[in-house]
Design a protein around this motif. Structure first.
Motif, PDB file in Angstrom:
ATOM      1  N   VAL A 214       0.847  -1.204   0.000  1.00 26.18           N
ATOM      2  CA  VAL A 214       0.000   0.000   0.000  1.00 26.18           C
ATOM      3  C   VAL A 214       0.880   1.251   0.000  1.00 26.18           C
ATOM      4  N   ARG A 218       0.742   4.289  -2.684  1.00 19.71           N
ATOM      5  CA  ARG A 218       0.607   5.709  -2.306  1.00 19.71           C
ATOM      6  C   ARG A 218       1.711   6.551  -2.941  1.00 19.71           C
ATOM      7  N   VAL A 239      -4.062  -4.689   2.765  1.00 19.17           N
ATOM      8  CA  VAL A 239      -5.129  -3.688   2.733  1.00 19.17           C
ATOM      9  C   VAL A 239      -6.189  -4.066   3.759  1.00 19.17           C
ATOM     10  N   THR A 241      -7.902  -1.358   5.780  1.00 19.78           N
ATOM     11  CA  THR A 241      -8.727  -0.206   6.169  1.00 19.78           C
ATOM     12  C   THR A 241      -9.424   0.383   4.950  1.00 19.78           C
ATOM     13  N   ASP A 243      -9.419   3.478   4.125  1.00 20.17           N
ATOM     14  CA  ASP A 243      -8.516   4.429   3.488  1.00 20.17           C
ATOM     15  C   ASP A 243      -7.545   3.724   2.541  1.00 20.17           C
ATOM     16  N   ASP A 244      -6.952   2.609   2.996  1.00 21.67           N
ATOM     17  CA  ASP A 244      -6.044   1.853   2.140  1.00 21.67           C
ATOM     18  C   ASP A 244      -6.773   1.331   0.905  1.00 21.67           C
ATOM     19  N   CYS A 248      -5.978   2.210  -3.140  1.00 23.67           N
ATOM     20  CA  CYS A 248      -5.747   1.177  -4.150  1.00 23.67           C
ATOM     21  C   CYS A 248      -6.737   1.275  -5.304  1.00 23.67           C
ATOM     22  N   THR A 258      -5.553  -9.013   2.114  1.00 24.06           N
ATOM     23  CA  THR A 258      -6.001  -8.486   3.390  1.00 24.06           C
ATOM     24  C   THR A 258      -5.992  -9.556   4.469  1.00 24.06           C
TER      25      THR A 258
END
Length: 268
Positions: A214, A218, A239, A241, A243-244, A248, A258
């Motif tokens: 991740v 970013r 991954v 969350t 946000d993550d 993606c 995950t």
């Protein structure tokens, strides 16, 4: 549609790499199962992340110093009580062959993502053992029945060795940002060279997929999107969350690994 691959099984529910974690992942509706492979004392490919057994069991010492029966005698559940349908205590340590069988018995399409760990004291022997396991299971063109197989490594030498026996479409370099905390025992200049080789494999199409962290997504969203648009299978890790997941998806990532496949499914 974003595909969900369970990182060492549903490892937020049960200890990583256990039969319980992988069975839970299938029950949670994961689209794939991810595992790491080490060799035992007798050369069996076993689902295990670390080079030693210390962190994830009540034992100590290198995995390579243990037979598969000795590994199965360790407590890998941390004292947790597991429902009978997720396997008895002595069944929790899985060989790769047993995980392949579990995936093919699921009765639906799955991805099986296998990571080869390096540095390793046995060179590229684990790569050959893994391919032998897959050959015995009857894989053809990267598939075993309804199961798609991908072979992953942070070390481009591992993937180059595999490429002598398999089509590059099943290969997936793993990428992370070069942080001193993550480089480990590899000298920084060597780590830079290895990362550059891995990126070149993806850019050239020598590898059909890529597994960025991740943090890497970013830092390099445009590069990741170009890979996806060029037809590479992009599978980001790890991954957990919203946000993550959003990072993606905005970068065009098609698959995410995950620890919590059920939770990520709810987010999707």
């Amino acid at each position: 549609m974003t595909r969900i691959v369970a990182h060492r099984g549903s490892s937020s529910s049960w200890p990583e790499h256990t039969r319980a974690a992988f069975r839970q992942a299938i029950a949670d509706g994961a689209d794939g199962l991810e595992c790491d492979v080490r060799l035992t004392a007798e050369g069996v490919a076993v689902c295990w992340h670390d080079a030693t057994v210390d962190r994830t069991s009540d034992g100590s010492g290198p995995v390579l110093d243990h037979t598969i029966d000795e590994l199965r005698g360790l407590d890998v559940l941390g004292g947790a009580r597991v429902p009978a349908h997720l396997g008895r205590a002595g069944q929790q340590v899985l060989t790769l062959a047993e995980l392949v069988e579990m995936a093919t018995d699921a009765g639906r399409p799955l991805t099986l993502a296998i990571e080869l760990k390096h540095p390793a004291p046995y060179g590229w022997r684990a790569e050959d053992v893994v391919l032998d396991v897959l050959d015995r299971a009857g894989w053809v063109d990267g598939r075993i029945g309804d199961v798609d197989v991908s072979l992953m490594s942070f070390h481009p030498g591992s993937l180059a060795h595999l490429a002598s026996r398999v089509d590059g479409r099943v290969l997936m370099p793993l990428l992370d940002l070069l942080d001193p905390a993550t480089v480990g025992d590899v000298p920084p200049d060597v780590a830079v060279d290895l990362l550059a080789e891995s990126v070149a494999m993806v850019d050239s199409g020598a590898a059909g997929g890529v597994g960025p962290s991740v943090a890497y997504v970013r830092a390099h969203p445009d590069r990741v999107r170009r890979w996806s648009e060029a037809g590479r299978v992009v599978r980001a890790w790890t991954v957990d969350t919203a946000d993550d997941l959003d990072v993606c998806r905005r970068a065009g990532v098609g698959e995410v690994t995950t620890n919590d496949p059920a939770g990520l499914r709810r987010l999707l």
